[in-house]
Design a protein around this motif. Sequence first.
Motif, short mmCIF file in Angstrom:
data_model
loop_
_atom_site.label_atom_id
_atom_site.label_comp_id
_atom_site.label_asym_id
_atom_site.label_seq_id
_atom_site.Cartn_x
_atom_site.Cartn_y
_atom_site.Cartn_z
N GLU A 205 -21.38 5.82 23.26
CA GLU A 205 -21.72 7.12 22.70
C GLU A 205 -22.78 7.08 21.61
N SER A 206 -23.43 5.91 21.40
CA SER A 206 -24.58 5.86 20.49
C SER A 206 -25.72 6.66 21.08
N TYR A 207 -25.84 6.58 22.40
CA TYR A 207 -26.86 7.31 23.14
C TYR A 207 -26.17 8.04 24.29
N CYS A 208 -26.71 9.21 24.66
CA CYS A 208 -26.16 9.99 25.76
C CYS A 208 -27.26 10.29 26.77
N GLY A 209 -26.87 10.54 27.99
CA GLY A 209 -27.81 10.95 29.02
C GLY A 209 -28.10 12.44 28.88
N GLY A 210 -28.64 13.00 29.93
CA GLY A 210 -28.85 14.44 29.94
C GLY A 210 -30.24 14.88 29.54
N VAL A 211 -31.20 13.99 29.64
CA VAL A 211 -32.58 14.36 29.36
C VAL A 211 -33.42 13.94 30.56
#
Length: 177
Positions: free
Chosen positions: A29-35
Amino acid sequence: MPLAADAILDAVRDVIEEGHGVARTISAESYCGGVYATLEVLPSATAALTAPRVEARITRTERDPASPPEPGSFALIQVDLEVHLVRAASLTTELIDDCRRELRALSSADGDVLRQALSFPGNLATTARGVDTTLVSGWLDYLGSNVGDLEIQGGQNGRLITTHTFRGTAKVAQETA
């Protein structure tokens, strides 16, 4: 059997977003998808308010110079991959030097975090579900990072996009008859 492109992209996502790997892992959860590339400034900036957003994509494939001659039972394929990372910015970030410097520093540090995780042997050998990526040694070479320009739209929230470039070699099985 074709290049396991889907497995490679899944493994990269697993390492970046879910903390998968054997060492030098990234906290989940340091980085998330969705871009994605065509997402406009404001929606991507809004999404990145909770956590930086990432997307990995294969940008090029070619036969590796070390690949055995054809016909053979396998080929070595070079895979170039980019990780696009979006960090949210505000109008304050654009106007205040210390805020811009801090955002650029975080964006530059992202490159090192990704380098350590994706370049550690074995971290990309399989997906979190155990699917083999066929990447030689299960890792990617880090080629560099490009910190983009701050994009603020209409005096509202904005973004800073960094592009992190990697190259790996996959062993692809092929029929001989």
